[in-house]
Design a protein around this motif. Sequence first.
Motif, PDB file in Angstrom:
ATOM      1  N   ALA A 102       0.820  -1.215   0.000  1.00  0.00           N
ATOM      2  CA  ALA A 102       0.000   0.000   0.000  1.00  0.00           C
ATOM      3  C   ALA A 102       0.850   1.260   0.000  1.00  0.00           C
ATOM      4  O   ALA A 102       1.896   1.322   0.656  1.00  0.00           O
ATOM      5  CB  ALA A 102      -0.919   0.018   1.217  1.00  0.00           C
ATOM      6  N   VAL A 103       0.383   2.225  -0.759  1.00  0.00           N
ATOM      7  CA  VAL A 103       0.923   3.581  -0.681  1.00  0.00           C
ATOM      8  C   VAL A 103      -0.237   4.451  -0.226  1.00  0.00           C
ATOM      9  O   VAL A 103      -1.263   4.532  -0.896  1.00  0.00           O
ATOM     10  CB  VAL A 103       1.468   4.065  -2.044  1.00  0.00           C
ATOM     11  CG1 VAL A 103       1.938   5.516  -1.933  1.00  0.00           C
ATOM     12  CG2 VAL A 103       2.610   3.173  -2.511  1.00  0.00           C
ATOM     13  N   TYR A 104      -0.072   5.044   0.961  1.00  0.00           N
ATOM     14  CA  TYR A 104      -1.177   5.728   1.614  1.00  0.00           C
ATOM     15  C   TYR A 104      -0.740   7.157   1.911  1.00  0.00           C
ATOM     16  O   TYR A 104       0.196   7.389   2.684  1.00  0.00           O
ATOM     17  CB  TYR A 104      -1.518   4.977   2.904  1.00  0.00           C
ATOM     18  CG  TYR A 104      -2.709   5.499   3.656  1.00  0.00           C
ATOM     19  CD1 TYR A 104      -3.993   5.049   3.364  1.00  0.00           C
ATOM     20  CD2 TYR A 104      -2.558   6.431   4.662  1.00  0.00           C
ATOM     21  CE1 TYR A 104      -5.091   5.510   4.069  1.00  0.00           C
ATOM     22  CE2 TYR A 104      -3.647   6.905   5.380  1.00  0.00           C
ATOM     23  CZ  TYR A 104      -4.917   6.438   5.067  1.00  0.00           C
ATOM     24  OH  TYR A 104      -5.997   6.895   5.766  1.00  0.00           O
ATOM     25  N   SER A 105      -1.405   8.091   1.283  1.00  0.00           N
ATOM     26  CA  SER A 105      -0.999   9.494   1.410  1.00  0.00           C
ATOM     27  C   SER A 105      -1.897  10.255   2.375  1.00  0.00           C
ATOM     28  O   SER A 105      -3.116  10.093   2.359  1.00  0.00           O
ATOM     29  CB  SER A 105      -1.073  10.188   0.040  1.00  0.00           C
ATOM     30  OG  SER A 105      -0.168   9.596  -0.860  1.00  0.00           O
ATOM     31  N   ILE A 106      -1.254  11.052   3.207  1.00  0.00           N
ATOM     32  CA  ILE A 106      -1.999  12.012   4.035  1.00  0.00           C
ATOM     33  C   ILE A 106      -1.480  13.389   3.637  1.00  0.00           C
ATOM     34  O   ILE A 106      -0.563  13.941   4.252  1.00  0.00           O
ATOM     35  CB  ILE A 106      -1.796  11.758   5.538  1.00  0.00           C
ATOM     36  CG1 ILE A 106      -2.059  10.281   5.873  1.00  0.00           C
ATOM     37  CG2 ILE A 106      -2.720  12.653   6.355  1.00  0.00           C
ATOM     38  CD1 ILE A 106      -1.866   9.926   7.334  1.00  0.00           C
ATOM     39  N   ALA A 107      -2.060  13.902   2.556  1.00  0.00           N
ATOM     40  CA  ALA A 107      -1.548  15.141   1.963  1.00  0.00           C
ATOM     41  C   ALA A 107      -1.634  16.312   2.935  1.00  0.00           C
ATOM     42  O   ALA A 107      -0.767  17.183   2.948  1.00  0.00           O
ATOM     43  CB  ALA A 107      -2.315  15.456   0.677  1.00  0.00           C
ATOM     44  N   ARG A 108      -2.661  16.296   3.774  1.00  0.00           N
ATOM     45  CA  ARG A 108      -2.892  17.401   4.702  1.00  0.00           C
ATOM     46  C   ARG A 108      -1.681  17.662   5.600  1.00  0.00           C
ATOM     47  O   ARG A 108      -1.377  18.799   5.944  1.00  0.00           O
ATOM     48  CB  ARG A 108      -4.121  17.059   5.563  1.00  0.00           C
ATOM     49  CG  ARG A 108      -4.604  18.134   6.480  1.00  0.00           C
ATOM     50  CD  ARG A 108      -5.960  17.728   7.071  1.00  0.00           C
ATOM     51  NE  ARG A 108      -5.915  16.418   7.700  1.00  0.00           N
ATOM     52  CZ  ARG A 108      -5.472  16.194   8.946  1.00  0.00           C
ATOM     53  NH1 ARG A 108      -5.030  17.182   9.677  1.00  0.00           N
ATOM     54  NH2 ARG A 108      -5.485  14.976   9.448  1.00  0.00           N
ATOM     55  N   ILE A 109      -0.984  16.584   5.993  1.00  0.00           N
ATOM     56  CA  ILE A 109       0.195  16.760   6.844  1.00  0.00           C
ATOM     57  C   ILE A 109       1.483  16.365   6.115  1.00  0.00           C
ATOM     58  O   ILE A 109       2.515  16.128   6.739  1.00  0.00           O
ATOM     59  CB  ILE A 109       0.071  15.970   8.172  1.00  0.00           C
ATOM     60  CG1 ILE A 109      -0.234  14.497   7.898  1.00  0.00           C
ATOM     61  CG2 ILE A 109      -1.003  16.584   9.059  1.00  0.00           C
ATOM     62  CD1 ILE A 109      -0.132  13.617   9.148  1.00  0.00           C
ATOM     63  N   SER A 110       1.395  16.255   4.798  1.00  0.00           N
ATOM     64  CA  SER A 110       2.582  15.979   3.970  1.00  0.00           C
ATOM     65  C   SER A 110       3.320  14.713   4.393  1.00  0.00           C
ATOM     66  O   SER A 110       4.524  14.711   4.639  1.00  0.00           O
ATOM     67  CB  SER A 110       3.535  17.176   3.990  1.00  0.00           C
ATOM     68  OG  SER A 110       2.891  18.314   3.489  1.00  0.00           O
ATOM     69  N   GLN A 111       2.563  13.620   4.507  1.00  0.00           N
ATOM     70  CA  GLN A 111       3.178  12.322   4.810  1.00  0.00           C
ATOM     71  C   GLN A 111       2.710  11.284   3.806  1.00  0.00           C
ATOM     72  O   GLN A 111       1.552  11.284   3.396  1.00  0.00           O
ATOM     73  CB  GLN A 111       2.762  11.837   6.203  1.00  0.00           C
ATOM     74  CG  GLN A 111       3.499  12.512   7.327  1.00  0.00           C
ATOM     75  CD  GLN A 111       3.193  11.847   8.668  1.00  0.00           C
ATOM     76  OE1 GLN A 111       2.404  10.913   8.759  1.00  0.00           O
ATOM     77  NE2 GLN A 111       3.823  12.354   9.711  1.00  0.00           N
ATOM     78  N   VAL A 112       3.618  10.395   3.439  1.00  0.00           N
ATOM     79  CA  VAL A 112       3.278   9.274   2.578  1.00  0.00           C
ATOM     80  C   VAL A 112       3.754   7.991   3.255  1.00  0.00           C
ATOM     81  O   VAL A 112       4.933   7.874   3.613  1.00  0.00           O
ATOM     82  CB  VAL A 112       3.942   9.398   1.190  1.00  0.00           C
ATOM     83  CG1 VAL A 112       3.629   8.169   0.340  1.00  0.00           C
ATOM     84  CG2 VAL A 112       3.483  10.671   0.484  1.00  0.00           C
ATOM     85  N   TYR A 113       2.822   7.075   3.464  1.00  0.00           N
ATOM     86  CA  TYR A 113       3.158   5.764   4.032  1.00  0.00           C
ATOM     87  C   TYR A 113       3.388   4.774   2.909  1.00  0.00           C
ATOM     88  O   TYR A 113       2.586   4.694   1.973  1.00  0.00           O
ATOM     89  CB  TYR A 113       2.004   5.235   4.889  1.00  0.00           C
ATOM     90  CG  TYR A 113       1.866   5.914   6.227  1.00  0.00           C
ATOM     91  CD1 TYR A 113       1.295   7.175   6.335  1.00  0.00           C
ATOM     92  CD2 TYR A 113       2.310   5.289   7.395  1.00  0.00           C
ATOM     93  CE1 TYR A 113       1.169   7.803   7.562  1.00  0.00           C
ATOM     94  CE2 TYR A 113       2.177   5.911   8.627  1.00  0.00           C
ATOM     95  CZ  TYR A 113       1.617   7.165   8.711  1.00  0.00           C
ATOM     96  OH  TYR A 113       1.489   7.778   9.926  1.00  0.00           O
TER      97      TYR A 113
END
Length: 179
Positions: A102-113
Amino acid sequence: MNFCPNCGADRIEKIIPPDDNRLRLVCQNCQTVHYRNPKIVAGVLPIYGDKVLLCKRAIEPCKGLWNVPSGYLENKESAEEGAAREVWEEALGKVEITGIHAVYSIARISQVYVHFLGNLIDGKFGIGEESLECKLFSEEEIPWSEMAFTSSTFTLRRYFADRKAGVTQTHLGNYPEEK
Ligand SMILES: [Zn+2]
């Protein structure tokens, strides 16, 4: 940032550099542009038989909640190296990475898992310094209401769904998830 890491001057200003279209931190003494870019969090879902290994966090944020072993990549480290390192640090386990899950983005806090799947070698693990507890869970045993991060929930739900369907695939996710 008060002082320029390049020249030490205290003349950092937020401006849009020529040929750019975003505000950047620019040293007015040496003209260095100090870019701030998203952070990568790498992790592995360690698998042993029909169970997966989760860690209960000993540190904030979300101390006391369960997580897929993962953490910030270090400099000069590949995503898969960092992910395997996190399994060792959090659960004293060694994994053979089998693929990207999985590539999981949380753009709001500028993080990519970036979460990989991996076989937990010999089913061996302990409790790393950053964990209160580490445990193998079957799907029925997953503490869904005590998960630290949405990235872990995303990865676990997709993993068990894939396993039921007999497929291996890569998932793209975003927070908040679209329903
Ligand atoms: Zn400077």
